[in-house]
Design a protein around this motif. Sequence first.
Motif, short mmCIF file in Angstrom:
data_model
loop_
_atom_site.label_atom_id
_atom_site.label_comp_id
_atom_site.label_asym_id
_atom_site.label_seq_id
_atom_site.Cartn_x
_atom_site.Cartn_y
_atom_site.Cartn_z
N THR A 53 0.85 -0.91 0.16
CA THR A 53 -0.20 -0.52 -0.43
C THR A 53 0.64 1.56 0.14
O THR A 53 1.64 1.46 0.34
CB THR A 53 -0.99 0.37 1.36
N THR A 54 0.70 2.28 -1.14
CA THR A 54 1.50 3.62 -0.52
C THR A 54 0.33 4.50 0.18
O THR A 54 -0.97 4.39 0.12
CB THR A 54 1.29 4.57 -2.22
N ALA A 55 0.56 5.54 1.15
CA ALA A 55 -0.16 6.54 2.01
C ALA A 55 0.64 7.76 1.36
O ALA A 55 2.02 8.10 1.65
CB ALA A 55 -0.30 6.16 3.11
N ILE A 56 -0.09 9.05 1.61
CA ILE A 56 0.89 10.18 1.40
C ILE A 56 0.30 10.76 2.50
O ILE A 56 -0.62 10.98 3.06
CB ILE A 56 -0.23 10.95 0.46
N GLN A 194 -4.45 7.06 1.51
CA GLN A 194 -3.78 5.66 0.88
C GLN A 194 -4.79 5.19 -0.38
O GLN A 194 -5.08 5.19 0.02
CB GLN A 194 -3.50 5.36 2.08
N GLY A 195 -3.72 3.74 -0.87
CA GLY A 195 -4.08 2.97 -1.72
C GLY A 195 -3.37 2.04 -2.52
O GLY A 195 -2.38 1.68 -1.61
N GLY A 196 -4.02 1.40 -3.19
CA GLY A 196 -3.13 0.31 -3.53
C GLY A 196 -2.12 0.28 -4.36
O GLY A 196 -2.40 1.78 -5.47
N VAL A 197 -1.46 -0.42 -5.44
CA VAL A 197 -0.95 -0.44 -6.21
C VAL A 197 -0.80 -1.19 -7.33
O VAL A 197 -1.35 -2.88 -7.45
CB VAL A 197 0.75 -1.18 -5.91
N GLU A 198 -0.58 -0.74 -8.72
CA GLU A 198 -1.47 -1.01 -9.48
C GLU A 198 0.08 -1.81 -10.21
O GLU A 198 1.31 -1.77 -10.25
CB GLU A 198 -2.49 -0.78 -10.81
N ALA A 207 1.60 6.52 -5.74
CA ALA A 207 0.99 7.32 -4.06
C ALA A 207 -0.04 8.67 -5.01
O ALA A 207 -1.35 9.23 -4.11
CB ALA A 207 2.08 7.43 -3.49
N GLN A 208 0.89 9.30 -5.71
CA GLN A 208 0.27 10.49 -6.25
C GLN A 208 -1.73 9.80 -7.34
O GLN A 208 -2.33 11.26 -6.65
CB GLN A 208 0.93 10.20 -8.22
N ARG A 209 -1.77 8.73 -7.79
CA ARG A 209 -3.08 8.58 -8.08
C ARG A 209 -3.66 8.11 -7.00
O ARG A 209 -5.20 8.76 -7.30
CB ARG A 209 -2.79 7.03 -9.03
N ASP A 210 -3.21 7.43 -5.89
CA ASP A 210 -4.17 7.37 -4.98
C ASP A 210 -4.37 8.76 -3.81
O ASP A 210 -5.81 8.58 -3.25
CB ASP A 210 -3.46 6.02 -4.14
N LEU A 211 -4.07 9.48 -4.16
CA LEU A 211 -4.03 11.21 -3.17
C LEU A 211 -5.69 11.48 -3.57
O LEU A 211 -6.28 11.61 -3.49
CB LEU A 211 -2.98 11.43 -3.52
N PHE A 212 -5.15 11.43 -5.53
CA PHE A 212 -6.38 11.77 -5.77
C PHE A 212 -7.64 11.20 -6.37
O PHE A 212 -8.61 12.11 -6.07
CB PHE A 212 -5.55 12.03 -7.83
#
Lengths: 296, 295
Positions: A53-56, A194-198, A207-212
Amino acid sequence: MFSRNLLTSCRAPSKDVSCLRRALATEASLGSSTTASTAPPASSKRSTRPKITTAIILNRSPTLTRTPTPFERAYYAYQARIRRALHNPFPYEFYFKQGSLLETRFNIEEAEREQLAFGKDFTGEVVTNEKEEANKRAVAQLSQQEGEGEVIMSRTHEADIKKDTKSLDRKGARNLYLLLRVDQDGKQVWRFPQGGVEKGELLHQAAQRDLFAECGPHMDTWVVSRNPVGVSKSPAEATKDGQEDVTFFYKAHIMAGQVRPTQASVSDFAWLTKEEIESHVSKDYWESIKDMLSEH
Amino acid sequence: MSAQAGAVARRNVTRFGRAPPVTKNLRKNPRTLLPQPHVKNLLVRDIAPCRIMDHYYNTLQDDLMYMTYVHQAAPPKQRQIRLTFDPNDPYARNRYNPPVGGSQVGRKPAPLVTPEDVIRLERIQIHTMVKEAIGSRNNLLPAIMAIRALTGETYQGGGRHSNDGIQIVKARKSVGGWLRPGVPVGVKVDLKGPAMYDFLGTLVDFVLPRIRDFPGFILPPASSSVNSPNAVSGVVSFGLPPAAMGFFPQIEVNQDSYPKMFGMHIHLVTNATGLGAQNRARALVSGFQIPFIKK
């Protein structure tokens, strides 16, 4: 440099002794070790692959200078007095025309500064009362022409009075971080976006995509580096699906705009300082993120 | 009771701001008849909080560490290019250990990024050359006064013993029919600490936005050498035209006092070394809002 370090250690906005610790890249592990003995070891090869997972950590940098502590003010005043006492003579004949208004103003201001540093008894050049009054009037006129005396904006914003944690204008002298309140397993918890990684995606892009995806496109942000600033791991035994959870944290700055949550699962957001974050998040989560946040 | 205690605490705090009452007069120097302080070496530190220095330590330092960090699981293996010096070898014992041959400038890799070693600004050097000073050294005086007004630096001024103040630059080489060694040709000043950050703040807030047709300092082309002494020095240099000097508020307030305006070279010296040092230095400097553009 010494004095800066000295003052930093005396500033201590936090309650504990951790004020000397800087926010640095860290590795922390989530979950207690007591669960390790009770849970069965992961058997299949598939479950040993961790879930990434990535978190910002979205940061609003300070917009105001900080207020010096009483100790700092005393320290600065003391040093300023020494410096004034030891300063080299100032050749003001070069800089001011004789008898000009600028010179008069400089002399008046200099006399005030001397008295501030060395006491009321310290008087420089002696002038008659009549002349002094005339000088003061002339200088007041000059400063009026130059637009001095305008009302300075207050350091306390409306958002501080209203305790509006959604405003980006609150606590101007501190670093603020974005927290989202989300529905997690039927519970409302606060966490960073936060969100997953494709597949095939790089971590900082994810990280940038999950933030948006979570906070909406109505803001201008900048992810500081391609390297994560920290990582937290929760062992496979501690998670629900028996898969190790690895979260990479990225630091980002918000330049403009505001968060507008797009997903139904995000019920609220807040811009909080480090101390406020501690009271919002769970203890395990706090342990994994506290060293990545700034004390200032 | 508590109100009284609060009042006492407040009085104690503000008491530091004023000069303490004189209880005993200072001893006087018999020669100069001037009062002598109790201590021999007064050390004067910062006299005010510095906005841009705070910005560096609160925001830039962390960001630059994250940006310049290169992950290395283990230190890289050094390739053996020649026999190493073994002091236990009976042949090598007591013999001279020669350094590795050739100039190492532009070949050394950048040191590892650690929290203690994040790139930072060490000093700013301002330098201006006055051509007319070759004919008559009196022409140097306006430049000295202008630089002094800009920076406020004087020799050991304010009890700062390491402060060299404004220095006269003298010619080193002889140029036929023009220059002889030892002739004063310019002035320079080194800024450190809060004075350095204050100058940078003035430059960015008042001067650069007002220069006509100024999009930013032009970056060298991508094809320029990465091994040149310039590229590995960690110094960012640029120049300001004479017209820009009038935009400094310290000069602007009484610009008529100066017979002419002077251009200047500004060198921002950082602690970056090794390959790519200048690029890292530019990353730091752009964090202070100094603009750079590609040609």
